[in-house]
Design an enzyme around this catalytic site. Structure first.
Site, PDB file in Angstrom:
ATOM      1  N   GLU A 262      -0.337  -9.508  -0.300  1.00 42.24           N
ATOM      2  CA  GLU A 262      -1.551  -9.909  -0.088  1.00 42.24           C
ATOM      3  C   GLU A 262      -2.354 -10.329  -1.514  1.00 42.24           C
ATOM      4  O   GLU A 262      -3.361 -11.107  -1.538  1.00 42.24           O
ATOM      5  CB  GLU A 262      -2.327  -8.725   0.838  1.00 42.24           C
ATOM      6  CG  GLU A 262      -1.605  -9.008   2.312  1.00 42.24           C
ATOM      7  CD  GLU A 262      -1.982  -7.664   3.047  1.00 42.24           C
ATOM      8  OE1 GLU A 262      -1.650  -6.593   2.773  1.00 42.24           O
ATOM      9  OE2 GLU A 262      -2.727  -7.946   4.162  1.00 42.24           O
TER      10      GLU A 262
ATOM     11  N   ALA B  79       0.962  -1.286   0.142  1.00 39.24           N
ATOM     12  CA  ALA B  79      -0.135   0.004   0.075  1.00 39.24           C
ATOM     13  C   ALA B  79       0.873   1.051   0.169  1.00 39.24           C
ATOM     14  O   ALA B  79       2.048   1.080   0.430  1.00 39.24           O
ATOM     15  CB  ALA B  79      -0.815   0.046   1.264  1.00 39.24           C
TER      16      ALA B  79
ATOM     17  N   GLU C 193       4.833  -4.940   7.109  1.00 36.71           N
ATOM     18  CA  GLU C 193       4.018  -3.976   7.826  1.00 36.71           C
ATOM     19  C   GLU C 193       4.379  -3.652   9.267  1.00 36.71           C
ATOM     20  O   GLU C 193       4.317  -2.443   9.481  1.00 36.71           O
ATOM     21  CB  GLU C 193       2.452  -4.181   7.832  1.00 36.71           C
ATOM     22  CG  GLU C 193       1.874  -3.948   6.446  1.00 36.71           C
ATOM     23  CD  GLU C 193       1.816  -5.156   5.669  1.00 36.71           C
ATOM     24  OE1 GLU C 193       2.772  -6.399   5.973  1.00 36.71           O
ATOM     25  OE2 GLU C 193       1.106  -5.688   4.723  1.00 36.71           O
TER      26      GLU C 193
ATOM     27  N   GLY D 298       0.896  -5.019   0.870  1.00 36.68           N
ATOM     28  CA  GLY D 298      -0.421  -5.386   0.110  1.00 36.68           C
ATOM     29  C   GLY D 298      -0.231  -6.027  -1.327  1.00 36.68           C
ATOM     30  O   GLY D 298      -1.117  -6.733  -1.804  1.00 36.68           O
TER      31      GLY D 298
HETATM   32  N1  CAA Z   1       4.423   3.170  -0.858  1.00 34.86           N
HETATM   33  C1  CAA Z   1       5.069   4.444  -1.211  1.00 34.86           C
HETATM   34  N2  CAA Z   1       6.124   4.702  -1.891  1.00 34.86           N
HETATM   35  C2  CAA Z   1       6.976   3.650  -2.047  1.00 34.86           C
HETATM   36  C3  CAA Z   1       6.556   2.314  -1.319  1.00 34.86           C
HETATM   37  C4  CAA Z   1       5.393   2.070  -0.936  1.00 34.86           C
HETATM   38  N3  CAA Z   1       4.842   0.939  -0.471  1.00 34.86           N
HETATM   39  N4  CAA Z   1       7.603   1.409  -1.510  1.00 34.86           N
HETATM   40  C5  CAA Z   1       8.564   2.318  -2.289  1.00 34.86           C
HETATM   41  N5  CAA Z   1       8.341   3.463  -2.518  1.00 34.86           N
HETATM   42  C6  CAA Z   1       8.924   4.460  -3.149  1.00 34.86           C
HETATM   43  C7  CAA Z   1      10.023   4.933  -2.232  1.00 34.86           C
HETATM   44  O1  CAA Z   1       9.850   5.859  -1.223  1.00 34.86           O
HETATM   45  C8  CAA Z   1      10.944   5.575  -3.361  1.00 34.86           C
HETATM   46  O2  CAA Z   1      10.582   6.782  -3.579  1.00 34.86           O
HETATM   47  P1  CAA Z   1      11.511   8.260  -3.893  1.00 34.86           P
HETATM   48  O3  CAA Z   1      12.352   7.481  -5.150  1.00 34.86           O
HETATM   49  O4  CAA Z   1      10.788   9.365  -4.127  1.00 34.86           O
HETATM   50  O5  CAA Z   1      12.366   8.176  -2.719  1.00 34.86           O
HETATM   51  C9  CAA Z   1      10.801   4.631  -4.492  1.00 34.86           C
HETATM   52  O6  CAA Z   1       9.560   4.040  -4.427  1.00 34.86           O
HETATM   53  C10 CAA Z   1      11.920   3.503  -4.747  1.00 34.86           C
HETATM   54  O7  CAA Z   1      12.076   2.846  -3.535  1.00 34.86           O
HETATM   55  P2  CAA Z   1      13.181   2.665  -2.733  1.00 34.86           P
HETATM   56  O8  CAA Z   1      14.309   3.842  -2.734  1.00 34.86           O
HETATM   57  O9  CAA Z   1      12.962   2.626  -1.234  1.00 34.86           O
HETATM   58  O10 CAA Z   1      13.970   1.436  -3.617  1.00 34.86           O
HETATM   59  P3  CAA Z   1      15.037   0.540  -2.621  1.00 34.86           P
HETATM   60  O11 CAA Z   1      15.392  -0.375  -4.076  1.00 34.86           O
HETATM   61  O12 CAA Z   1      15.890   1.018  -1.940  1.00 34.86           O
HETATM   62  O13 CAA Z   1      14.025  -0.583  -1.904  1.00 34.86           O
HETATM   63  C11 CAA Z   1      12.155  -1.602  -1.027  1.00 34.86           C
HETATM   64  C12 CAA Z   1      13.009  -1.281  -2.231  1.00 34.86           C
HETATM   65  C13 CAA Z   1      12.891  -2.596  -0.244  1.00 34.86           C
HETATM   66  C14 CAA Z   1      10.988  -2.505  -1.750  1.00 34.86           C
HETATM   67  C15 CAA Z   1      11.686  -0.257  -0.499  1.00 34.86           C
HETATM   68  O14 CAA Z   1      11.146   0.549  -1.121  1.00 34.86           O
HETATM   69  C16 CAA Z   1      10.502  -0.607   0.770  1.00 34.86           C
HETATM   70  O15 CAA Z   1      10.823  -1.268   1.643  1.00 34.86           O
HETATM   71  N6  CAA Z   1       9.220  -0.274   0.382  1.00 34.86           N
HETATM   72  C17 CAA Z   1       8.237  -0.458   1.341  1.00 34.86           C
HETATM   73  C18 CAA Z   1       7.643  -1.757   1.447  1.00 34.86           C
HETATM   74  C19 CAA Z   1       6.496  -2.117   2.338  1.00 34.86           C
HETATM   75  O16 CAA Z   1       6.864  -1.511   3.619  1.00 34.86           O
HETATM   76  N7  CAA Z   1       5.315  -2.357   2.060  1.00 34.86           N
HETATM   77  C20 CAA Z   1       4.221  -2.495   2.979  1.00 34.86           C
HETATM   78  C21 CAA Z   1       3.325  -1.314   3.054  1.00 34.86           C
HETATM   79  S1  CAA Z   1       1.915  -1.288   4.097  1.00 34.86           S
HETATM   80  C22 CAA Z   1       0.799  -2.273   3.310  1.00 34.86           C
HETATM   81  O17 CAA Z   1       0.858  -2.714   2.448  1.00 34.86           O
HETATM   82  C23 CAA Z   1      -0.330  -2.466   4.193  1.00 34.86           C
HETATM   83  C24 CAA Z   1      -1.387  -3.330   3.788  1.00 34.86           C
HETATM   84  O18 CAA Z   1      -1.389  -4.477   4.178  1.00 34.86           O
HETATM   85  C25 CAA Z   1      -2.452  -3.068   2.975  1.00 34.86           C
END
Ligand code: CAA
Length: 261
Positions: free
Chosen positions: A115, A66, A135, A112
């Protein structure tokens, strides 16, 4: 329909839905989830579509969860619960769709995204993909059915490990524990997904729908009730013209021409 965050293409009777926000690793904004819901409605109602593939744009991610910007802005307990219930309903729509949905996991499938993949019927992952429910690292828990579908796929201990630690696992490990069904070299992912989708699309769509429904219903009920349900669906299959065509074609040693009737 025109989508801002998805690409929807048709290849004969297979539709491919691509999440198309690669700059944010295809994160599921509210609008993206709403578009997914509309796309599933549209493709579900289209008699020319017999199988759907979901995948992500770019080489890095299927869906990285998400949208964390939106999660940060959730204003209340009630809004959080409402958001989760809304997302869950859309994933149920995919799970209960009469047409099979194959997910081609081309990179990160997190939160998500994982999921969503679990709500699909068949999960094919690139060998470069990584899956997880991170999460917990955000002070959150999975909200789109992750605590429930993961335990059903991999068992309680592994589900607790993944959800409580937030660990991401590589595709091969996900395959070993039953979280994905097939792992292929990244370059072959879409070919493999298309090949399977075309094969399924060539079958009788009513029989495909009845079989999918039996597996879904049966997985959530006791064996006696599930087998009674299977018998009722077998009966429905017997009532189709496709059953007459399929059995006749076999006996006449020719390919069947299923009409979905
Ligand atoms: N939401 C919004 N933006 C996101 C994102 C997310 N879930 N995942 C990545 N991005 C964005 C980053 O902020 C970044 O943006 P900028 O270039 O503007 O800084 C861009 O995408 C590229 O990401 P990274 O620079 O972080 O890339 P990376 O290769 O260094 O890392 C990653 C990759 C490990 C996937 C890392 O991006 C990450 O940990 N992302 C979040 C994953 C996460 O926590 N997902 C769960 C969300 S909660 C959820 O999903 C709730 C639910 O159950 C419904």
């Amino acid at each position: 329909m025109n989508y801002q965050n998805l690409l929807v293409t048709h290849e004969d009777s297979v539709a491919v839905v691509t999440f198309n926000r690669p700059k944010v690793l295809n994160a599921l904004s509210h609008d993206t989830v709403a578009e997914l819901s509309a796309a599933i409605d549209e493709l579900g109602a289209d008699p020319n579509v017999r199988c759907i593939i979901l995948t992500g744009a770019g080489e890095k991610a299927f869906v990285a969860g998400a949208d964390i910007n939106e999660l940060r802005a959730i204003p209340s307990v009630a809004q959080g619960a409402g958001f989760a219930a809304w997302g869950q309903a859309i994933l149920f729509k995919i799970e209960n769709l009469s047409k099979p949905v194959i997910v081609a996991i081309n990179g990160y499938a997190l939160g998500g995204g994982c999921e969503l993949a679990m709500a699909c019927d068949i999960r094919i992952a690139a060998d470069t993909a990584r899956l997880g429910q991170p999460e917990i690292n955000l002070g959150l828990i999975p909200g789109f059915g992750g605590t429930q579908r993961l335990v059903r796929l991999v068992g309680k201990g592994l589900a607790k490990w993944l959800i409580l630690s937030g660990d991401m696992i590589p595709a091969q490990e996900a395959h070993r524990i039953g979280l994905v069904d097939m792992v292929v070299p990244a370059a072959e992912l879409m070919d493999k997904a298309r090949e399977l989708a075309r094969k399924i699309a060539s079958k009788g769509p009513l029989a495909v729908a009845y079989a999918k429904s039996c597996i879904n219903v049966g997985a959530e009920t006791d064996l006696n009730t599930a087998c009674a349900y299977e018998a009722s669906q077998f009966g429905l299959a017997c009532g189709t013209e496709d059953r007459v065509e399929g059995t006749t074609a076999f006996l006449e040693k020719r390919p069947a021409r299923f009409q979905g009737k």
